[in-house]
Design an enzyme around this catalytic site. Structure first.
Site, PDB file in Angstrom:
ATOM      1  N   SER A  28     -67.832  34.314 -93.832  1.00  0.00           N
ATOM      2  CA  SER A  28     -66.405  34.487 -94.091  1.00  0.00           C
ATOM      3  C   SER A  28     -65.344  35.618 -94.817  1.00  0.00           C
ATOM      4  O   SER A  28     -66.754  36.586 -95.682  1.00  0.00           O
ATOM      5  CB  SER A  28     -66.043  32.939 -94.470  1.00  0.00           C
ATOM      6  OG  SER A  28     -65.121  33.178 -94.843  1.00  0.00           O
TER       7      SER A  28
ATOM      8  N   TYR B  83     -69.453  26.718-100.243  1.00  0.00           N
ATOM      9  CA  TYR B  83     -69.117  27.631 -98.594  1.00  0.00           C
ATOM     10  C   TYR B  83     -69.601  29.122 -99.385  1.00  0.00           C
ATOM     11  O   TYR B  83     -69.896  29.692 -98.426  1.00  0.00           O
ATOM     12  CB  TYR B  83     -67.791  27.108 -98.523  1.00  0.00           C
ATOM     13  CG  TYR B  83     -67.570  27.936 -97.191  1.00  0.00           C
ATOM     14  CD1 TYR B  83     -68.412  27.703 -96.106  1.00  0.00           C
ATOM     15  CD2 TYR B  83     -66.752  29.574 -97.496  1.00  0.00           C
ATOM     16  CE1 TYR B  83     -67.550  28.064 -94.406  1.00  0.00           C
ATOM     17  CE2 TYR B  83     -66.064  29.565 -96.153  1.00  0.00           C
ATOM     18  CZ  TYR B  83     -66.876  29.366 -95.320  1.00  0.00           C
ATOM     19  OH  TYR B  83     -66.050  30.294 -93.497  1.00  0.00           O
TER      20      TYR B  83
END
Ligand code: NDP
Length: 264
Positions: free
Chosen positions: A144, A157
């Site tokens: 990401s 995350y």
């Protein structure tokens, strides 16, 4: 461009919806056979049936939790039994988080570590030897943009995706001598059902529509002014899986509509 993927065998984790599904369909459109894995068996089986019908490839559904060692073992066993091994592994399964560092307990950190990092570690151990025996292969990690440019609400995350990118680099160095190319992709905003669900929850009972909410997220973050469609991300994955990307090794590719605010 012929991507030379016909009759390759590809494993895609989290292949039942969103980016993973788009990658799976993109690979199948090029003639690759598939093993798709996710936890929701019903959704996974219906997706696999549709892919086999639409593209005429062999496709199997492996309902399993890749955050668990036994889930990874089940996936590897199913791939060995059906195909005798894999040429391509796309580690895509993952999910966002929301917490503060001072409040999140250890087990929350551990759960994301297992899903975003250990699944990739265990799948490399399980599938790379077979790739080597088949003459080489490709492993891609869906990380990401948050691995580099953190979002404030999801520190776990951000941290675990950053670890996945470094794992990808280390694995690339270890496996390129066996003809296995390893890379990572860092997407920005991608319009998946999960984003839509969150937007609907956040705007319920307000005078903002969920569509307007998501447009503001895009306007505030991505210079391109919109989310990506999953297929726009999948096309990069499919290319990186192909022998046409033969000199891509140990890199991380951003696909973010200009969101990354630095050069890397
Ligand atoms: P979705 O939530 O749409 O899909 C996630 C997929 O992973 C589903 O198939 C889900 O199926 C599966 N999955 C989740 N947990 C597990 C598990 N423990 N074991 C096996 N399968 C699992 O996600 P996206 O398509 O949005 O995201 C895919 C990847 O891309 C993720 O790693 C995410 O972090 C990354 N990403 C997404 C971005 C976005 O804007 N959407 C941006 C940047 C990166 P099931 O629930 O049935 O298990």
């Amino acid at each position: 461009m012929d991507l030379q993927l016909r009759d390759k065998v590809a494993v895609v984790t989290g292949g039942s919806v969103g980016i993973g599904l788009a990658v799976a369909r993109g690979l199948a459109a090029e003639g690759a056979h598939l093993a798709l894995c996710a936890r929701d068996e019903q959704r996974l089986r219906s997706v696999v049936e549709a892919i086999a019908t639409d593209f005429g490839v062999r496709a199997i559904a492996v309902p399993a939790d890749v955050a668990r060692p036994d889930g990874v073992a089940a996936l590897a066993t199913a791939v060995a039994e059906e195909f005798g091994g894999a040429d391509i592994l796309v580690n895509n399964a993952g999910t966002g988080s929301e917490e503060t560092i001072l409040e999140a307990p250890d087990d929350r950190w551990q759960a994301y570590w297992e899903l975003h990092v250990m699944a990739a570690v265990r799948l490399a151990r399980a599938l790379a030897p077979g790739m080597k025996a088949r003459g080489g292969g490709v492993i891609l990690h869906n990380a990401s943009i948050c691995a580099t440019q953190p979002l404030g609400y999801e520190p776990i995350y951000n941290v675990t995706k950053a670890a996945l990118v470094m794992f990808s680099k280390c694995l690339a160095n270890e496996l390129i001598g066996d003809g296995i190319r390893v890379n990572a992709v860092n997407p920005g905003l991608v319009m998946t059902p999960d984003w839509q669900k969150t937007a609907k929850l956040l705007t319920a009972g307000t005078d903002t529509t969920w569509e307007a909410y998501l447009q503001k997220v895009a306007d505030d973050n991505a210079p391109i002014g919109r989310f990506a469609a999953p297929k726009e991300i999948a096309d990069l994955f499919v290319f990186l899986c192909s022998p046409r990307a033969s000199y891509t090794v140990g890199s991380t590719y951003y696909i973010d509509g200009g969101w990354l605010r630095t050069t890397t």
